[in-house]
Design an enzyme around this catalytic site. Structure first.
Site, PDB file in Angstrom:
ATOM      1  N   ARG A 140       0.807  -1.228   0.000  1.00  0.00           N
ATOM      2  CA  ARG A 140       0.000   0.000   0.000  1.00  0.00           C
ATOM      3  C   ARG A 140       0.835   1.272   0.000  1.00  0.00           C
ATOM      4  O   ARG A 140       0.549   2.217  -0.737  1.00  0.00           O
ATOM      5  CB  ARG A 140      -0.941   0.021   1.222  1.00  0.00           C
ATOM      6  CG  ARG A 140      -2.194  -0.768   1.028  1.00  0.00           C
ATOM      7  CD  ARG A 140      -2.652  -1.360   2.346  1.00  0.00           C
ATOM      8  NE  ARG A 140      -1.772  -2.452   2.700  1.00  0.00           N
ATOM      9  CZ  ARG A 140      -1.959  -3.723   2.331  1.00  0.00           C
ATOM     10  NH1 ARG A 140      -3.041  -4.051   1.670  1.00  0.00           N
ATOM     11  NH2 ARG A 140      -1.080  -4.657   2.634  1.00  0.00           N
ATOM     12  N   THR A 141       1.831   1.326   0.868  1.00  0.00           N
ATOM     13  CA  THR A 141       2.539   2.601   1.026  1.00  0.00           C
ATOM     14  C   THR A 141       3.258   2.978  -0.264  1.00  0.00           C
ATOM     15  O   THR A 141       3.118   4.090  -0.770  1.00  0.00           O
ATOM     16  CB  THR A 141       3.518   2.519   2.212  1.00  0.00           C
ATOM     17  OG1 THR A 141       2.777   2.159   3.374  1.00  0.00           O
ATOM     18  CG2 THR A 141       4.187   3.864   2.451  1.00  0.00           C
TER      19      THR A 141
ATOM     20  N   LYS B 149      26.026  -4.388  -2.166  1.00  0.00           N
ATOM     21  CA  LYS B 149      27.493  -4.345  -2.220  1.00  0.00           C
ATOM     22  C   LYS B 149      28.090  -3.715  -0.974  1.00  0.00           C
ATOM     23  O   LYS B 149      29.298  -3.525  -0.880  1.00  0.00           O
ATOM     24  CB  LYS B 149      27.949  -3.531  -3.432  1.00  0.00           C
ATOM     25  CG  LYS B 149      27.425  -4.008  -4.768  1.00  0.00           C
ATOM     26  CD  LYS B 149      27.947  -3.073  -5.866  1.00  0.00           C
ATOM     27  CE  LYS B 149      27.249  -3.303  -7.191  1.00  0.00           C
ATOM     28  NZ  LYS B 149      27.599  -2.256  -8.166  1.00  0.00           N
TER      29      LYS B 149
ATOM     30  N   ARG C 248      11.588   3.831   2.913  1.00  0.00           N
ATOM     31  CA  ARG C 248      11.226   2.830   3.934  1.00  0.00           C
ATOM     32  C   ARG C 248      12.473   1.998   4.195  1.00  0.00           C
ATOM     33  O   ARG C 248      13.131   1.531   3.260  1.00  0.00           O
ATOM     34  CB  ARG C 248      10.086   1.940   3.475  1.00  0.00           C
ATOM     35  CG  ARG C 248       9.873   0.765   4.429  1.00  0.00           C
ATOM     36  CD  ARG C 248       8.610   0.019   4.164  1.00  0.00           C
ATOM     37  NE  ARG C 248       7.443   0.780   4.567  1.00  0.00           N
ATOM     38  CZ  ARG C 248       6.206   0.291   4.601  1.00  0.00           C
ATOM     39  NH1 ARG C 248       5.989  -0.955   4.237  1.00  0.00           N
ATOM     40  NH2 ARG C 248       5.197   1.033   4.990  1.00  0.00           N
TER      41      ARG C 248
ATOM     42  N   HIS D 142       5.692   6.011  11.377  1.00  0.00           N
ATOM     43  CA  HIS D 142       5.079   5.897  10.049  1.00  0.00           C
ATOM     44  C   HIS D 142       4.120   7.070   9.905  1.00  0.00           C
ATOM     45  O   HIS D 142       2.896   6.907   9.878  1.00  0.00           O
ATOM     46  CB  HIS D 142       4.350   4.551   9.948  1.00  0.00           C
ATOM     47  CG  HIS D 142       4.019   4.106   8.555  1.00  0.00           C
ATOM     48  ND1 HIS D 142       4.059   4.946   7.454  1.00  0.00           N
ATOM     49  CD2 HIS D 142       3.621   2.887   8.082  1.00  0.00           C
ATOM     50  CE1 HIS D 142       3.701   4.266   6.379  1.00  0.00           C
ATOM     51  NE2 HIS D 142       3.442   3.021   6.735  1.00  0.00           N
TER      52      HIS D 142
HETATM   53  C1  NCD Z   1       2.109  -1.040   8.013  1.00  0.00           C
HETATM   54  C2  NCD Z   1       3.619  -0.897   8.095  1.00  0.00           C
HETATM   55  O1  NCD Z   1       4.323  -1.138   7.107  1.00  0.00           O
HETATM   56  O2  NCD Z   1       4.058  -0.505   9.161  1.00  0.00           O
HETATM   57  N1  NCD Z   1       1.628  -1.229   6.719  1.00  0.00           N
HETATM   58  C3  NCD Z   1       1.336  -0.125   5.964  1.00  0.00           C
HETATM   59  O3  NCD Z   1       2.180   0.726   5.735  1.00  0.00           O
HETATM   60  N2  NCD Z   1       0.065   0.013   5.543  1.00  0.00           N
HETATM   61  C4  NCD Z   1       1.546  -2.004   8.971  1.00  0.00           C
HETATM   62  C5  NCD Z   1       2.102  -3.385   9.004  1.00  0.00           C
HETATM   63  O4  NCD Z   1       2.945  -3.761   8.176  1.00  0.00           O
HETATM   64  O5  NCD Z   1       1.651  -4.128   9.871  1.00  0.00           O
END
Ligand code: NCD
Length: 314
Positions: free
Chosen positions: A61-62, A90, A111, A139
């Site tokens: 999703r993100t 590397k 991320r 997040h």
């Molecule tokens: C979350 C994350 O990556 O922290 N997912 C997301 O971004 N929608 C929640 C999760 O992975 O549990």
């Protein structure tokens, strides 16, 4: 329409990087950009911009909603979803990868599994860095879209009773969201299995803004006055080993008995992915908003990218 709040050139590492006024401005813009309303032409807004999505951890999703948001604004996207195909493999440091990428792009979405990585990246980057999850810590863009969803589903973003359930120790979404909810005058109840409670630092940050969150391990009784129920999965990848994770597997599930304790107008949220804690039977509940929530990632990220990259106010 109010005056846009200038965020040009800023990083978003934690939710504390935004004031309440800035959050409200982003959400107001998201409402205008939301495909449900589609009042505004968006294609030209970021036409000459390049957005880099650097994902050192899995994401559905993100990453995809950031990329969809960028495309809807007319920006180009570069990046990777699998760091094993990059120079990280590397042995290149995060700082060097980010410094290099910041020479190719106007904004970086990152991320990374290490807590604090987004701060390090922001310090190394010439362009704004948006934290899309740094290990178990933060997040912030998920918290924005969660608050947006609460506002859209319930008509306001404050003065709700919110129960947060799950692996509150390792879950980064709840760390950012709890603080944001407290800042907007919501009352919080944390329900977690023993050993997976909300970190003290997050509880203390919530207490700075409002009443002390309630902490409970009795989900059914916590549900009685809930308006919003935010469920999270066990963060398997954050446990030191599979044995420790197994101790908690299946330790909480949103059963019909749990929902029977709640008000009829309950809103049920989950950042997703779910891995069994919300059975699919719950999906027909009128308040089960988690797929709408996932969709809201696009207008909220469109609004954020717009504010970080242009002074044009759509
Ligand atoms: C979350 C994350 O990556 O922290 N997912 C997301 O971004 N929608 C929640 C999760 O992975 O549990």
């Amino acid at each position: 329409m109010g005056r846009p709040v200038a965020l040009i050139g800023r990083d978003l590492v934690t939710i504390d990087d935004l004031t309440n006024e800035e959050v409200e401005d982003i959400l107001a813009l998201a409402h205008r950009l939301d495909p449900d309303r589609q009042r505004v032409k968006t294609r030209g807004l970021l036409a000459d911009q390049i957005i880099a999505t650097l994902f050192f951890e899995p994401s559905t999703r993100t990453r995809l909603s950031f990329e969809a948001a960028a495309h809807r604004l007319g920006a180009q996207v570069i990046g990777f979803a699998d760091a094993t195909a990059t120079s990280a493999k590397k042995g290149e440091s995060l700082e060097d990868s980010v410094r290099t990428t910041s020479g190719y792009s106007d904004l970086i979405v990152l991320r990374h599994p290490e807590p604090g990585s987004a701060r390090r990246a922001a310090d190394a980057s010439e362009v704004p860095v948006v934290n899309a999850g740094d290990g178990s810590q933060n997040h912030p863009t998920q918290a924005l879209l969660d608050l947006y969803t609460i506002e859209k589903e319930r008509g306001r973003l404050s003065d709700h009773n919110v129960v947060l359930l799950g692996d509150l120790r390792h879950g980064r979404t709840v760390h950012s969201l709890a603080v944001l909810l407290a800042r907007f005058g919501n009352r919080l109840t944390f329900v977690a299995p023993e050993g997976l409670e909300m970190p003290r630092t997050v509880v203390a940050a919530c207490e700075k803004h409002g009443p002390a969150p309630r902490q409970s391990d009795d989900l059914e009784s916590a549900m009685g006055d809930a308006d919003v129920f935010y469920v999270t999965r066990l963060q398997e990848e954050r446990f030191p080993d599979t044995q420790q994770h197994r101790l908690f597997a299946g330790s909480y599930t949103v059963t019909p008995q749990v929902l029977a304790q709640a008000r009829d107008d309950l809103t049920i949220l989950h950042p997703l992915p779910r891995v069994g804690e919300i059975p699919t039977e719950v999906d027909v509940h009128p308040g089960a908003a988690y797929f709408r929530q996932a969709q809201n990632g696009v207008p909220v990220r469109m609004a954020l990218l717009t504010r970080l990259l242009t002074e044009t106010s759509p």
